[in-house]
Design an enzyme around this catalytic site. Structure first.
Site, PDB file in Angstrom:
ATOM      1  N   GLU A 119      -8.861 -11.296  -7.765  1.00  0.00           N
ATOM      2  CA  GLU A 119      -8.009 -10.120  -7.575  1.00  0.00           C
ATOM      3  C   GLU A 119      -6.860 -10.088  -8.584  1.00  0.00           C
ATOM      4  OE1 GLU A 119      -8.868  -9.372  -2.822  1.00  0.00           O
ATOM      5  OE2 GLU A 119      -6.888 -10.051  -3.420  1.00  0.00           O
ATOM      6  N   HIS A 146      -1.857  -5.546   1.561  1.00  0.00           N
ATOM      7  CA  HIS A 146      -3.102  -6.308   1.389  1.00  0.00           C
ATOM      8  C   HIS A 146      -2.724  -7.699   0.888  1.00  0.00           C
ATOM      9  CE1 HIS A 146      -7.024  -7.591  -0.117  1.00  0.00           C
ATOM     10  NE2 HIS A 146      -6.355  -8.013  -1.175  1.00  0.00           N
ATOM     11  N   TYR A 171     -12.217  -3.131  -3.532  1.00  0.00           N
ATOM     12  CA  TYR A 171     -12.735  -3.042  -2.164  1.00  0.00           C
ATOM     13  C   TYR A 171     -14.254  -2.985  -2.106  1.00  0.00           C
ATOM     14  CZ  TYR A 171      -8.111  -2.566  -0.043  1.00  0.00           C
ATOM     15  OH  TYR A 171      -6.832  -2.807   0.412  1.00  0.00           O
ATOM     16  N   ASN A 188      -2.044  -0.174   7.002  1.00  0.00           N
ATOM     17  CA  ASN A 188      -1.548  -1.481   7.467  1.00  0.00           C
ATOM     18  C   ASN A 188      -0.620  -2.166   6.456  1.00  0.00           C
ATOM     19  OD1 ASN A 188      -3.457  -2.279   5.643  1.00  0.00           O
ATOM     20  ND2 ASN A 188      -4.637  -3.547   7.048  1.00  0.00           N
ATOM     21  N   LYS A 195       0.841  -1.189   0.000  1.00  0.00           N
ATOM     22  CA  LYS A 195       0.000   0.000   0.000  1.00  0.00           C
ATOM     23  C   LYS A 195       0.892   1.261   0.000  1.00  0.00           C
ATOM     24  CE  LYS A 195      -3.695  -2.477   2.354  1.00  0.00           C
ATOM     25  NZ  LYS A 195      -4.805  -2.395   3.303  1.00  0.00           N
TER      26      LYS A 195
HETATM   27  P1  CMP Z   1      -7.141  -4.790   3.817  1.00  0.00           P
HETATM   28  O1  CMP Z   1      -6.733  -6.116   4.351  1.00  0.00           O
HETATM   29  O2  CMP Z   1      -6.540  -4.321   2.555  1.00  0.00           O
HETATM   30  O3  CMP Z   1      -8.738  -4.746   3.664  1.00  0.00           O
HETATM   31  C1  CMP Z   1      -9.545  -3.624   3.869  1.00  0.00           C
HETATM   32  C2  CMP Z   1      -8.772  -2.437   4.351  1.00  0.00           C
HETATM   33  O4  CMP Z   1      -9.539  -1.438   4.972  1.00  0.00           O
HETATM   34  C3  CMP Z   1      -7.802  -2.893   5.460  1.00  0.00           C
HETATM   35  O5  CMP Z   1      -6.801  -3.683   4.940  1.00  0.00           O
HETATM   36  C4  CMP Z   1      -7.405  -1.538   6.052  1.00  0.00           C
HETATM   37  O6  CMP Z   1      -6.479  -0.839   5.221  1.00  0.00           O
HETATM   38  C5  CMP Z   1      -8.750  -0.821   5.995  1.00  0.00           C
HETATM   39  N1  CMP Z   1      -9.493  -0.953   7.267  1.00  0.00           N
HETATM   40  C6  CMP Z   1     -10.020  -2.069   7.801  1.00  0.00           C
HETATM   41  N2  CMP Z   1     -10.666  -1.791   8.953  1.00  0.00           N
HETATM   42  C7  CMP Z   1     -10.554  -0.453   9.128  1.00  0.00           C
HETATM   43  C8  CMP Z   1     -11.033   0.444  10.129  1.00  0.00           C
HETATM   44  N3  CMP Z   1     -11.735   0.018  11.162  1.00  0.00           N
HETATM   45  N4  CMP Z   1     -10.731   1.746   9.977  1.00  0.00           N
HETATM   46  C9  CMP Z   1     -10.012   2.186   8.917  1.00  0.00           C
HETATM   47  N5  CMP Z   1      -9.536   1.385   7.940  1.00  0.00           N
HETATM   48  C10 CMP Z   1      -9.817   0.072   8.039  1.00  0.00           C
END
Ligand code: CMP
Length: 150
Positions: A126, A115, A49, A112, A9
């Site tokens: 995907e 992905h 998403y 985070n 990311k």
């Molecule tokens: P990812 O595993 O890519 O899947 C969905 C993404 O949404 C996740 O990683 C985070 O980047 C984001 N995400 C998930 N939960 C939250 C949350 N509670 N608040 C903000 N971002 C979130």
């Protein structure tokens, strides 16, 4: 053999963590089948998403994922989807176990770093969204025979 899609990311790219994280997947024995850097189009991110469409964090997530370049990688290996998800750790870096990627490098739930597809079926969808078939390369590396037994 299974394939999975991972996305470095914009936070991982901007924090200069791509090399260190990619090394973990190589060290594990996973094989890179495809890789590219791109500035993602909004529509592609929205499609990726779409399951989170109704979540309160959706708009901010789309903004984040289009706010800088990402690196898309297809990784291959036995049970690759599960193996990679276990290496990532929990979504929120504050809760992720030490030793996992998010546990070692992250402190946030949106930022985070990586992905990864949540299963083989999702991985297929995907990979198709981000890569053309000719961008995925089927090959073996010299050490592969010492990584996975027959
Ligand atoms: P990812 O595993 O890519 O899947 C969905 C993404 O949404 C996740 O990683 C985070 O980047 C984001 N995400 C998930 N939960 C939250 C949350 N509670 N608040 C903000 N971002 C979130």
């Amino acid at each position: 053999m299974e394939r999975t899609l991972i996305i470095f990311k914009p936070d991982a790219v901007n924090r200069l963590l791509v090399g260190r994280i990619l090394t973990r997947f190589e060290d594990k024995g996973l094989r890179i089948s495809a890789m590219k850097l791109q500035q993602s189009p909004v529509e592609q991110v929205k499609k990726h998403y779409e399951v989170h469409q109704r979540k309160p964090f959706y708009n901010a997530l789309v903004e984040f994922m289009t706010g800088g370049p990402v690196i898309l990688v297809v990784l291959e290996g036995p049970h690759a989807t599960t193996v990679v998800r276990n290496m990532l750790g929990a979504t929120d870096g504050r809760e992720a176990t030490a030793g996992t990627i998010r546990g070692d490098f992250g402190l946030d739930q949106r930022y985070n770093l990586i992905h990864a597809s949540d299963g083989p079926e999702t991985a297929r969808t995907e990979i198709e969204l981000f890569f053309k078939p000719e961008e995925i390369v089927d090959y073996t590396r010299a050490p592969d025979r010492w990584i996975v037994s027959k």
